[in-house]
Design an enzyme around this catalytic site. Structure first.
Site, PDB file in Angstrom:
ATOM      1  N   PHE A 124       9.584  -4.958 -44.518  1.00 54.04           N
ATOM      2  CA  PHE A 124      10.111  -3.682 -44.013  1.00 54.04           C
ATOM      3  C   PHE A 124      11.370  -3.963 -43.184  1.00 54.04           C
ATOM      4  O   PHE A 124      11.523  -5.033 -42.615  1.00 54.04           O
ATOM      5  CB  PHE A 124       9.053  -2.941 -43.181  1.00 54.04           C
ATOM      6  CG  PHE A 124       9.565  -1.605 -42.733  1.00 54.04           C
ATOM      7  CD1 PHE A 124       9.782  -0.598 -43.672  1.00 54.04           C
ATOM      8  CD2 PHE A 124       9.880  -1.356 -41.414  1.00 54.04           C
ATOM      9  CE1 PHE A 124      10.297   0.630 -43.271  1.00 54.04           C
ATOM     10  CE2 PHE A 124      10.390  -0.129 -41.010  1.00 54.04           C
ATOM     11  CZ  PHE A 124      10.598   0.865 -41.947  1.00 54.04           C
ATOM     12  N   ASP A 125      12.248  -2.952 -43.103  1.00 52.90           N
ATOM     13  CA  ASP A 125      13.581  -3.208 -42.524  1.00 52.90           C
ATOM     14  C   ASP A 125      13.568  -3.610 -41.045  1.00 52.90           C
ATOM     15  O   ASP A 125      14.458  -4.339 -40.610  1.00 52.90           O
ATOM     16  CB  ASP A 125      14.564  -2.055 -42.789  1.00 52.90           C
ATOM     17  CG  ASP A 125      13.975  -0.684 -42.605  1.00 52.90           C
ATOM     18  OD1 ASP A 125      12.935  -0.597 -41.939  1.00 52.90           O
ATOM     19  OD2 ASP A 125      14.542   0.290 -43.117  1.00 52.90           O
ATOM     20  N   ASP A 216       1.160  -6.656 -42.434  1.00 56.63           N
ATOM     21  CA  ASP A 216       1.793  -5.468 -41.862  1.00 56.63           C
ATOM     22  C   ASP A 216       0.997  -4.286 -42.398  1.00 56.63           C
ATOM     23  O   ASP A 216       1.063  -3.937 -43.571  1.00 56.63           O
ATOM     24  CB  ASP A 216       3.264  -5.411 -42.303  1.00 56.63           C
ATOM     25  CG  ASP A 216       3.974  -4.153 -41.787  1.00 56.63           C
ATOM     26  OD1 ASP A 216       3.283  -3.185 -41.439  1.00 56.63           O
ATOM     27  OD2 ASP A 216       5.218  -4.147 -41.749  1.00 56.63           O
ATOM     28  N   HIS A 453      21.505   1.869 -42.941  1.00 62.18           N
ATOM     29  CA  HIS A 453      21.217   3.220 -43.448  1.00 62.18           C
ATOM     30  C   HIS A 453      20.930   4.243 -42.350  1.00 62.18           C
ATOM     31  O   HIS A 453      21.115   5.429 -42.555  1.00 62.18           O
ATOM     32  CB  HIS A 453      20.062   3.183 -44.453  1.00 62.18           C
ATOM     33  CG  HIS A 453      18.875   2.381 -44.001  1.00 62.18           C
ATOM     34  ND1 HIS A 453      18.955   1.041 -43.697  1.00 62.18           N
ATOM     35  CD2 HIS A 453      17.577   2.721 -43.812  1.00 62.18           C
ATOM     36  CE1 HIS A 453      17.758   0.599 -43.351  1.00 62.18           C
ATOM     37  NE2 HIS A 453      16.907   1.595 -43.400  1.00 62.18           N
TER      38      HIS A 453
HETATM   39  O1  PLI Z   1       8.440   3.115 -37.116  1.00 62.15           O
HETATM   40  P1  PLI Z   1       7.623   2.094 -36.418  1.00 62.15           P
HETATM   41  O2  PLI Z   1       8.392   1.325 -35.417  1.00 62.15           O
HETATM   42  O3  PLI Z   1       6.353   2.632 -35.838  1.00 62.15           O
HETATM   43  O4  PLI Z   1       7.119   1.051 -37.549  1.00 62.15           O
HETATM   44  C1  PLI Z   1       7.940   0.146 -38.214  1.00 62.15           C
HETATM   45  C2  PLI Z   1       7.354  -0.145 -39.557  1.00 62.15           C
HETATM   46  C3  PLI Z   1       6.768  -1.355 -39.789  1.00 62.15           C
HETATM   47  N1  PLI Z   1       6.224  -1.646 -41.011  1.00 62.15           N
HETATM   48  C4  PLI Z   1       6.244  -0.770 -42.048  1.00 62.15           C
HETATM   49  C5  PLI Z   1       5.637  -1.159 -43.338  1.00 62.15           C
HETATM   50  C6  PLI Z   1       6.817   0.471 -41.878  1.00 62.15           C
HETATM   51  O5  PLI Z   1       6.819   1.320 -42.903  1.00 62.15           O
HETATM   52  C7  PLI Z   1       7.409   0.825 -40.610  1.00 62.15           C
HETATM   53  C8  PLI Z   1       8.066   2.052 -40.395  1.00 62.15           C
HETATM   54  N2  PLI Z   1       8.306   2.885 -41.404  1.00 62.15           N
HETATM   55  C9  PLI Z   1       9.034   3.992 -41.379  1.00 62.15           C
HETATM   56  C10 PLI Z   1       9.656   4.538 -40.145  1.00 62.15           C
HETATM   57  C11 PLI Z   1       9.199   4.700 -42.634  1.00 62.15           C
HETATM   58  O6  PLI Z   1       9.812   5.770 -42.671  1.00 62.15           O
HETATM   59  O7  PLI Z   1       8.681   4.187 -43.648  1.00 62.15           O
END
Ligand code: PLI
Length: 462
Positions: A124-125, A216, A453
């Site tokens: 993930f980014d 994760d 992005h």
């Molecule tokens: O947005 P956070 O900081 O609670 O989490 C970061 C995060 C970590 N791992 C993965 C697999 C994610 O998908 C992720 C956050 N994802 C977002 C914000 C999304 O829109 O997919």
């Protein structure tokens, strides 16, 4: 009969949403530099930008929040959260964080090493951003079918390619691989699940070479549901039996609770390694908050303790996964190219196949995001040339990603299937007129490519 299951809840509170005109949306897009992240939520009709922090909470969660106490040393809310987390993860040490990326940061500080590889299915980014800053080499080793938007019969497209992992170990030496991170479900290629067999095999290989494994687990319950419904031998296991087995194969798990925690904020760093836990505690104290709240309020920890349990409810998961499948089916009926089978938290449209006349360096998926918002007030997100594009570290030449998609996230317990019909109909119309569209030009990007992005600015090519 399929798709006959209704929502396993009734609606008690509603949030009005605003309809805008196309002329207004054209202006909003210009002001936002044609970047969906820079639009105001109030100007969006159906918001599918993310499934993160957007869940509707239940009556049980709201009432649990009344129990929330102070956020400090030894607060009661922490112990209720700890009990709920241990029940699902089966691991002994729990460090809350304010959201997933904070857990990512702590994890990266412990497991990512300068000049060493961090293998993932697809990172993930936020981890990738941390790796870039720390000088670690984050590599994506998802199976080839995971990058092929035309293959549909593969049930676990989030799996790690074990042969590729072995090859890197042989070529670079195990001492140059500091961690393996399995993201469940795999967000970057369609919310595609990872099988228990793959988690087990990756773990066995890593163990042989003493490489720690991290999961994760932002979407742990959705992944467990896919294992239950698609993998031989798991049909009669409960979701929690499956999650506990998943985590039995890793040393540490991080979680953005904003997804399968069914809450608006929060994160977790969970481990079975006492030394790692002590290090995580220190990093949390410096960056997050004390060990027993890590940046969360007591109220938020209470909501999460309950939300995690609700996310593991099978009736809920069935409704959830089938709602995403419903949207995928509607798009397919209109001939729209999507990643199949649909995954856990959204439908991913193949931007390259949708706008076949727009080359990847002119951002076809971003063009689709702009068109969808302009036509229907629906906000999705690009996961393609902008979000996943990188640059050669030496020549700075752009490297274009294998996947080029627009992700339409479905928030948990928020929208009805009629909202999803609005999306399908709007996309259907755009698809009919697809030949009329030209690409986009990137006119601004921030200094960390992995994160560009979020703040990028674009212009339409006339
Ligand atoms: O947005 P956070 O900081 O609670 O989490 C970061 C995060 C970590 N791992 C993965 C697999 C994610 O998908 C992720 C956050 N994802 C977002 C914000 C999304 O829109 O997919």
């Amino acid at each position: 009969m399929r798709f006959m299951t209704a929502e396993p809840f009734r609606i008690k509170v509603v949030e009005p949403i605003r309809k805008t005109t196309k002329a207004e949306r054209t202006e909003f897009l210009k002001e936002a530099g044609y970047n969906a992240f820079r639009l105001k939520a109030n100007d969006v009709y159906v918001d599918c930008l993310t499934d993160s922090g957007t869940s509707a909470m239940s009556t049980h969660q709201w009432s649990a929040m009344m129990l929330g106490d102070e956020s400090y040393a030894g607060c009661n809310s922490f112990y209720r959260l700890e009990e709920s987390v241990k029940d699902i993860f089966g691991m002994p040490y729990v460090q809350p964080t304010h959201q997933g990326r904070a857990a990512d940061y702590i994890m990266a500080r412990i497991y990512a090493k300068p000049g060493k590889y961090a293998i993932g299915n697809m990172h993930f980014d936020t981890f990738r951003g941390n790796a870039e800053v720390l000088g670690a080499l984050a590599v994506d080793y998802v199976i080839p079918e995971g990058l092929d938007t035309t293959s549909s019969a593969i049930p676990f497209k989030g799996n790690i390619d074990i042969k590729k992992m072995q090859k890197l170990i042989d070529e670079k030496g195990a001492e140059n691989i500091s961690v393996v991170i399995i993201t469940v479900t795999c967000n970057n290629n369609g919310g595609q699940p990872v099988s228990m067999q793959n988690i087990r095999e990756v773990s066995q290989l890593a163990k042989k070479y003493n490489i720690p494994v991290v999961i994760d687990s932002a979407r742990l319950a959705e992944n467990a549901y896919f294992i239950k419904t698609r993998e031989e031998g798991y049909q009669n296991k409960s979701i929690k039996e499956i999650t506990r087995e998943m985590f039995s194969y890793c040393e540490t798990a991080t979680m953005s609770s904003k997804k399968d925690g069914l809450v608006n904020i929060g994160g977790l760093f969970v481990t079975r390694n006492e030394e790692v836990f002590q290090m995580a505690n220190q990093l949390a104290i410096v960056h997050e908050g004390f060990i027993t709240y890590g940046g969360m309020s007591g109220r938020d920890m209470e909501a999460l303790a309950v939300g995690l349990q609700e996310a593991c409810d099978e009736n809920y998961l069935k409704y959830r996964i089938e709602q995403v499948e419903y949207l995928g089916k509607k798009l397919k009926e209109k001939g729209i190219p999507i990643i199949e089978p649909t995954g856990g938290h959204g439908v991913y449209v193949d931007g390259r196949r949708f706008f076949s006349q727009i080359p990847q360096h002119e951002f076809p998926s971003q063009r689709l995001v702009v068109a969808l918002y302009e036509e229907a007030g629906v906000r999705a997100v690009e996961l393609g040339a902008c979000a996943f594009g990188s640059k050669d570290p030496v020549t700075k030449e752009p490297i274009w990603p294998a996947l080029e998609t627009m992700r339409i996230c479905v928030s948990r317990r928020v929208y009805t299937n009629q909202h999803l019909d609005v999306i399908a109909n709007a996309l259907g119309e755009i698809y009919e007129n697809r030949k009329d569209y030209k690409g986009m030009k990137l006119v601004y990007e921030g200094p960390i490519t992995a994160l560009r992005h979020f703040t990028a600015g674009f212009e339409l090519i006339k």
